[in-house]
Motif scaffolding. Structure first.
Motif, PDB file in Angstrom:
ATOM      1  N   MET A 184      46.553  41.881  42.229  1.00 33.76           N
ATOM      2  CA  MET A 184      45.572  41.275  43.122  1.00 33.76           C
ATOM      3  C   MET A 184      44.227  41.951  42.841  1.00 33.76           C
ATOM      4  O   MET A 184      43.921  43.010  43.386  1.00 33.76           O
ATOM      5  CB  MET A 184      46.002  41.483  44.577  1.00 33.76           C
ATOM      6  N   LYS A 212      52.098  37.915  37.757  1.00 32.85           N
ATOM      7  CA  LYS A 212      51.029  37.102  38.315  1.00 32.85           C
ATOM      8  C   LYS A 212      49.752  37.942  38.414  1.00 32.85           C
ATOM      9  O   LYS A 212      49.809  39.127  38.762  1.00 32.85           O
ATOM     10  CB  LYS A 212      51.382  36.581  39.719  1.00 32.85           C
ATOM     11  N   LYS A 213      48.612  37.296  38.121  1.00 34.70           N
ATOM     12  CA  LYS A 213      47.315  37.953  38.271  1.00 34.70           C
ATOM     13  C   LYS A 213      46.392  37.018  39.050  1.00 34.70           C
ATOM     14  O   LYS A 213      46.341  35.820  38.756  1.00 34.70           O
ATOM     15  CB  LYS A 213      46.674  38.235  36.910  1.00 34.70           C
ATOM     16  N   TYR A 214      45.693  37.565  40.011  1.00 35.98           N
ATOM     17  CA  TYR A 214      44.762  36.769  40.807  1.00 35.98           C
ATOM     18  C   TYR A 214      43.427  37.494  40.926  1.00 35.98           C
ATOM     19  O   TYR A 214      43.387  38.714  41.106  1.00 35.98           O
ATOM     20  CB  TYR A 214      45.307  36.547  42.229  1.00 35.98           C
ATOM     21  N   ASP A 215      42.333  36.732  40.843  1.00 32.58           N
ATOM     22  CA  ASP A 215      41.022  37.240  41.227  1.00 32.58           C
ATOM     23  C   ASP A 215      40.786  36.830  42.676  1.00 32.58           C
ATOM     24  O   ASP A 215      41.293  35.798  43.131  1.00 32.58           O
ATOM     25  CB  ASP A 215      39.928  36.659  40.335  1.00 32.58           C
ATOM     26  N   THR A 216      40.019  37.624  43.390  1.00 28.27           N
ATOM     27  CA  THR A 216      39.852  37.407  44.838  1.00 28.27           C
ATOM     28  C   THR A 216      38.385  37.249  45.176  1.00 28.27           C
ATOM     29  O   THR A 216      37.634  38.233  45.208  1.00 28.27           O
ATOM     30  CB  THR A 216      40.461  38.587  45.622  1.00 28.27           C
ATOM     31  N   ALA A 224      43.324  36.812  49.434  1.00 25.97           N
ATOM     32  CA  ALA A 224      44.408  37.646  48.900  1.00 25.97           C
ATOM     33  C   ALA A 224      45.748  37.293  49.547  1.00 25.97           C
ATOM     34  O   ALA A 224      46.782  37.225  48.866  1.00 25.97           O
ATOM     35  CB  ALA A 224      44.088  39.125  49.130  1.00 25.97           C
ATOM     36  N   ASN A 227      46.978  34.026  48.099  1.00 23.95           N
ATOM     37  CA  ASN A 227      47.477  34.217  46.735  1.00 23.95           C
ATOM     38  C   ASN A 227      48.810  34.957  46.721  1.00 23.95           C
ATOM     39  O   ASN A 227      49.679  34.675  45.888  1.00 23.95           O
ATOM     40  CB  ASN A 227      46.440  34.964  45.896  1.00 23.95           C
ATOM     41  N   LYS A 230      51.520  32.573  47.366  1.00 20.92           N
ATOM     42  CA  LYS A 230      51.824  31.812  46.141  1.00 20.92           C
ATOM     43  C   LYS A 230      52.718  32.635  45.210  1.00 20.92           C
ATOM     44  O   LYS A 230      53.664  32.113  44.612  1.00 20.92           O
ATOM     45  CB  LYS A 230      50.529  31.451  45.412  1.00 20.92           C
ATOM     46  N   ALA A 231      52.393  33.903  45.075  1.00 23.24           N
ATOM     47  CA  ALA A 231      53.183  34.772  44.200  1.00 23.24           C
ATOM     48  C   ALA A 231      54.621  34.894  44.691  1.00 23.24           C
ATOM     49  O   ALA A 231      55.574  34.855  43.897  1.00 23.24           O
ATOM     50  CB  ALA A 231      52.537  36.154  44.111  1.00 23.24           C
ATOM     51  N   SER A 245      47.004  46.141  44.268  1.00 22.54           N
ATOM     52  CA  SER A 245      45.904  45.593  45.070  1.00 22.54           C
ATOM     53  C   SER A 245      44.693  46.468  44.827  1.00 22.54           C
ATOM     54  O   SER A 245      44.760  47.689  44.971  1.00 22.54           O
ATOM     55  CB  SER A 245      46.259  45.584  46.559  1.00 22.54           C
TER      56      SER A 245
END
Length: 378
Positions: A184, A212-216, A224, A227, A230-231, A245
């Motif tokens: 995250m 999984k990789k997410y930008d916030t 966050a 996301n 979703k993960a 995080s």
């Protein structure tokens, strides 16, 4: 002028300092924190004390800015100028457009120097150039702004990510190769995000399976949390071994999503900023760690740099800027990079409590008294 230390050398030096020093207070004894200046202004008569420092901070969601950074900077400016200097303050409340307007207002008001924690590093560059044209020095604070900034004061942000990533790898132990980790990351408009990510990936890649990789956007806990949901739906709650995080606000949101999904045991979750609620989550065993970035040192050094720059105290200014970093638009920016410390349940007393950030009473409220007692925090 002192030679600038290359980026790699600065990281290595900071890493050594971390091993040698247990807390921000002990960093002074190690020679990491510059002691020049203090509260005694040595300005010569022609170097006036009645200066105005413009301070632009990015948001109110990050607890440290209002609680620590602003009052610490105000206090140090007053001390350095024998109570004749002042700080003009503005908070962008997470709006880059608002920060740009605030920046322009400070230029129009002819402040003597601007300290800016940029929400949008690239977007702030035209404002930095305008200040330069107006003869107003600009010091990038906490985040590295683009444009012709005169100096930069922050923590070694790549090292922050390294500390977070290394902590996860060590906690996962022998099972790490098969461990599924969710990343995250922070706001892609924040220049620090790329550095945090680079440092973390340097420790995680090849050691764990990043699934999984997410930008916030804007470091939003709500984003966050969405996301993380979703993960969980994609990877499966039971198969998530850890969550990287990038900061504490998002860590709280990640933990909430895990709990809402039915997690009875929270996997290791990292954080950054040593927010009070994050420290309490660590005490309770919900959050694994946070990165403590000594606010006192960063804010105090920023105030010194601002005052020294205006007063032409080049020797003191150079002594505080022996590091060097590059932005996307500038090379070899004189910098002051403050070491960071990983905080877990094992060293809360030796870090944020010892440094006076929080008292035991503030941490160990009724809800957390039993947890505090269990880890010997009293």
């Amino acid at each position: 002028m002192n030679a600038r230390i290359p980026r790699t050398s600065a990281v290595r030096r900071t890493g050594i300092a971390l091993v040698a020093c247990a807390s921000a207070l002990s960093l002074t004894a190690c020679g990491v924190i510059d002691g020049i200046g203090g509260g005694d202004s040595s300005a010569s008569p022609e170097k006036r004390d009645d200066i105005t420092v413009g301070l632009l901070l990015p948001d109110k969601e990050t607890a440290r800015f209002e609680k620590f950074d602003r009052p610490l900077i105000e206090k140090e400016v007053a001390a350095l100028t024998r109570d004749k200097g002042k700080v003009v303050y503005a908070n962008a409340e997470s709006s880059p457009d608002k920060q740009s307007r605030q920046f322009q207002q400070m230029i129009d008001d002819r402040v003597d120097v601007i300290l800016v924690d940029a929400l949008d590093a690239k977007g702030i560059a035209p404002d930095v150039r305008k200040a330069k044209e107006a003869g107003i020095p600009v010091i990038a604070y906490d985040r590295l702004a683009e444009g012709p900034v005169d100096a930069y004061v922050s923590h070694d942000n790549e090292l922050v990510g390294e500390v977070q990533g290394r902590s996860l790898v060590e906690e996962l132990g022998a099972a790490r190769a098969s461990s599924k980790v969710v990343m995250m990351n922070g706001d892609p408009a924040d220049p620090n995000t790329a550095r945090f990510k680079e440092g973390a990936l340097g420790e995680l890649e090849g050691e764990v399976e990043i699934v999984k990789k997410y930008d916030t956007d804007k470091w939003s806990p709500e984003v966050a949390e969405a996301n993380m949901r979703k993960a969980i739906a994609s990877v499966g709650l039971a198969d998530i071994a850890a969550v990287y995080s990038a900061n504490d606000g998002m860590a709280g949101a990640v933990i909430k999503a895990l709990k809402d999904a039915g997690a009875t045991r929270i996997p290791p979750v990292t954080g950054q900023d040593a927010n009070l609620d994050a420290v309490q989550r660590i005490v309770a065993g919900e959050q694994f760690m946070t990165v403590y970035k000594p606010f006192l040192t960063e804010a105090t050094n920023a105030a010194k740099m601002a005052v020294y720059k205006v007063q032409g105290r080049d020797i003191e200014f150079d002594a505080l800027t022996q590091d060097s970093v590059d932005s996307a638009s500038e090379q070899d920016i004189p910098s002051n990079l403050v070491p960071v410390v990983a905080v877990t349940k094992d060293n809360i007393g030796k870090t944020v409590v010892r440094d006076g950030v929080y008292s035991v009473d503030q941490i160990c409220t009724a809800e957390y008294k039993a947890d505090c007692a269990a880890i010997g925090l009293r």
